[in-house]
Design a protein around this motif. Structure first.
Motif, PDB file in Angstrom:
ATOM      1  N   VAL A  80       1.769 -30.720 -35.732  1.00 56.36           N
ATOM      2  CA  VAL A  80       2.491 -30.684 -34.461  1.00 56.36           C
ATOM      3  C   VAL A  80       2.263 -31.983 -33.698  1.00 56.36           C
ATOM      4  O   VAL A  80       1.146 -32.501 -33.640  1.00 56.36           O
ATOM      5  N   ALA A  81       3.330 -32.505 -33.116  1.00 58.99           N
ATOM      6  CA  ALA A  81       3.231 -33.690 -32.261  1.00 58.99           C
ATOM      7  C   ALA A  81       3.280 -33.245 -30.803  1.00 58.99           C
ATOM      8  O   ALA A  81       4.149 -32.457 -30.422  1.00 58.99           O
ATOM      9  N   GLN A  82       2.326 -33.724 -30.011  1.00 58.37           N
ATOM     10  CA  GLN A  82       2.283 -33.419 -28.580  1.00 58.37           C
ATOM     11  C   GLN A  82       2.560 -34.708 -27.817  1.00 58.37           C
ATOM     12  O   GLN A  82       1.761 -35.641 -27.838  1.00 58.37           O
TER      13      GLN A  82
ATOM     14  N   ILE B  39       8.741 -39.798 -39.645  1.00 53.35           N
ATOM     15  CA  ILE B  39       8.491 -38.399 -40.020  1.00 53.35           C
ATOM     16  C   ILE B  39       9.527 -37.512 -39.344  1.00 53.35           C
ATOM     17  O   ILE B  39       9.761 -37.623 -38.128  1.00 53.35           O
ATOM     18  N   ARG B  40      10.116 -36.646 -40.127  1.00 54.33           N
ATOM     19  CA  ARG B  40      11.127 -35.748 -39.570  1.00 54.33           C
ATOM     20  C   ARG B  40      10.493 -34.828 -38.531  1.00 54.33           C
ATOM     21  O   ARG B  40       9.396 -34.288 -38.741  1.00 54.33           O
TER      22      ARG B  40
ATOM     23  N   PHE C 124      10.585 -42.136 -30.732  1.00 56.58           N
ATOM     24  CA  PHE C 124      11.105 -40.800 -31.034  1.00 56.58           C
ATOM     25  C   PHE C 124      12.595 -40.780 -30.719  1.00 56.58           C
ATOM     26  O   PHE C 124      13.011 -41.094 -29.592  1.00 56.58           O
ATOM     27  N   ASP C 125      13.417 -40.406 -31.716  1.00 58.81           N
ATOM     28  CA  ASP C 125      14.869 -40.379 -31.509  1.00 58.81           C
ATOM     29  C   ASP C 125      15.428 -38.960 -31.567  1.00 58.81           C
ATOM     30  O   ASP C 125      16.604 -38.752 -31.840  1.00 58.81           O
TER      31      ASP C 125
ATOM     32  N   ILE D 178      10.044 -39.085 -35.681  1.00 58.20           N
ATOM     33  CA  ILE D 178       9.025 -39.845 -34.954  1.00 58.20           C
ATOM     34  C   ILE D 178       8.556 -40.962 -35.866  1.00 58.20           C
ATOM     35  O   ILE D 178       8.156 -40.717 -37.009  1.00 58.20           O
ATOM     36  N   SER D 179       8.641 -42.189 -35.380  1.00 57.76           N
ATOM     37  CA  SER D 179       8.223 -43.358 -36.152  1.00 57.76           C
ATOM     38  C   SER D 179       6.814 -43.759 -35.716  1.00 57.76           C
ATOM     39  O   SER D 179       6.601 -44.120 -34.552  1.00 57.76           O
TER      40      SER D 179
END
Length: 359
Positions: free
Chosen positions: A154-156, A122-123, A102-103, A107-108
């Motif tokens: 959503v990413a947690q 993914i943006r 994650f930058d 998120i890759s």
């Protein structure tokens, strides 16, 4: 010492990426449900490896699914003596911290694309007015859990933060309630009231009223959306109150916060008939949890005490009396707001096991 928190990040996938997310989450829960069913049938934990699991997922994700299935089997199925056999339905997929990056803008994540594992960027949108989440994500990252909430992906991300426990013996007693969401008192009798109980009850009445009208019109989706909105509002209130309590503790150099153990709080909390609906829809446990994790972040220890008679016992002579309306009076001459009495007694009550139950 360390504290693990979860940071939520909004995903902005393309149409192709949405299909990958749908396919991966569907395969993931299918693997877990299949493994749980097999373990229930065999009455023992699985010994399968990624080679024995057939799913269109990268091997690392398969391995994570096996771990999750074993965890659900041991903590829910075996613990309930096979009375509870959960079946996952909500779309979800989990990657360990070695299989994503994650930058702060993307998120890759590895997906199966045309039979091969390929990383897809993914943006991601990190929304935080106070840059709190940005600062948290500078620490050690743990597992990534991607799910779909209210139609949005959503990413947690779990984050482990090092903490240092404060030394000292200054104690803060905190009493939770409805009319006054929280009251805190220090060793040197500094008192602070937190939250607005009247505003909370007014807003919740409005939600109930709108829900009733929607129910008559049989608008199920609108009711579900309204419930989500109410939960977000309640959670926001709990975050604000817990943050204020911890700030008050820091300002007064508190080293220990004491809360009531929440077992059976709904049976023991002071309330009237008109407040009964609010009592059974308010999450005391969530507020208590928010106080605990925010306190741990600044090195303040949280202890849980036996709540028996904390609102009835006189802090001066230990006699038991019932408060009249909002005022507590004792024959010895002691007189205080009844919620302050509760906080005073919680401050020095007997400490019990901190693993309190949900309320």
């Amino acid at each position: 010492m360390s504290q693990t928190l979860t940071v939520k990040v909004k995903l902005l996938p393309t149409k192709e990426q949405i299909q990958l997310l749908k396919q991966s989450s569907s395969e993931y829960i299918k693997v877990i449900n299949t493994l749980i069913a097999e373990m229930v049938e065999e009455k023992k934990s699985t010994k399968k490896t990624t080679k024995g699991v057939f799913a269109n997922l990268p091997s690392a994700v398969k391995n994570q699914a096996i771990k999750d299935a074993k965890s659900v089997f041991s903590t829910k199925v075996k613990k309930s003596k096979y009375a509870i056999i959960p079946i996952l339905k909500k779309p979800v997929c989990v990657w360990n911290n070695q299989n994503y990056s994650f930058d702060f803008t993307h998120i890759s994540i590895p997906f199966m694309v045309e039979g091969k594992s390929n990383r897809v960027k993914i943006r991601a949108l990190l929304i935080d007015k106070n840059n709190r989440n940005f600062d948290l994500l500078k620490h050690k990252l743990g597992t990534l859990r991607v799910t779909k909430n209210s139609g949005k992906w959503v990413a947690q991300i779990s984050v482990t933060i090092p903490t240092t426990e404060k030394t000292g013996t200054r104690i803060l007693g905190v009493d939770l309630g409805l009319k006054v969401p929280a009251v805190a008192i220090t060793d040197d009798e500094k008192v602070c009231f937190f939250g607005n109980g009247r505003e909370n009850k007014y807003i919740k009445r409005k939600f109930r009223s709108v829900r009733k009208k929607l129910g008559k019109k049989k608008k199920v989706n609108a009711i579900r959306n309204l419930n989500d909105k109410e939960q977000r509002w309640m959670k926001d209130k709990d975050h604000k109150v817990s943050r204020e309590i911890v700030h008050f503790a820091v300002e007064n150099k508190i080293s220990v916060i004491r809360l009531e153990q929440l077992t059976n709080i709904r049976q023991t909390t002071r309330t009237s008939r008109k407040n009964e609906k609010n009592l059974h829809t308010w999450s005391f446990y969530r507020l208590s949890t928010f106080i605990a994790y925010k306190a741990n972040l600044v090195g303040i220890k949280v202890e849980y005490v036996n709540p028996a008679y904390t609102s009835q016992t006189c802090p001066k002579c230990s006699e038991r009396n019932k408060a009249q309306d909002r005022q507590y009076k004792c024959q010895c001459g002691f007189e205080k707001h009844r919620d302050i009495v509760g906080a005073m007694n919680i401050r020095y009550a007997t400490v019990v096991d901190g693993n309190s139950q949900s309320a």
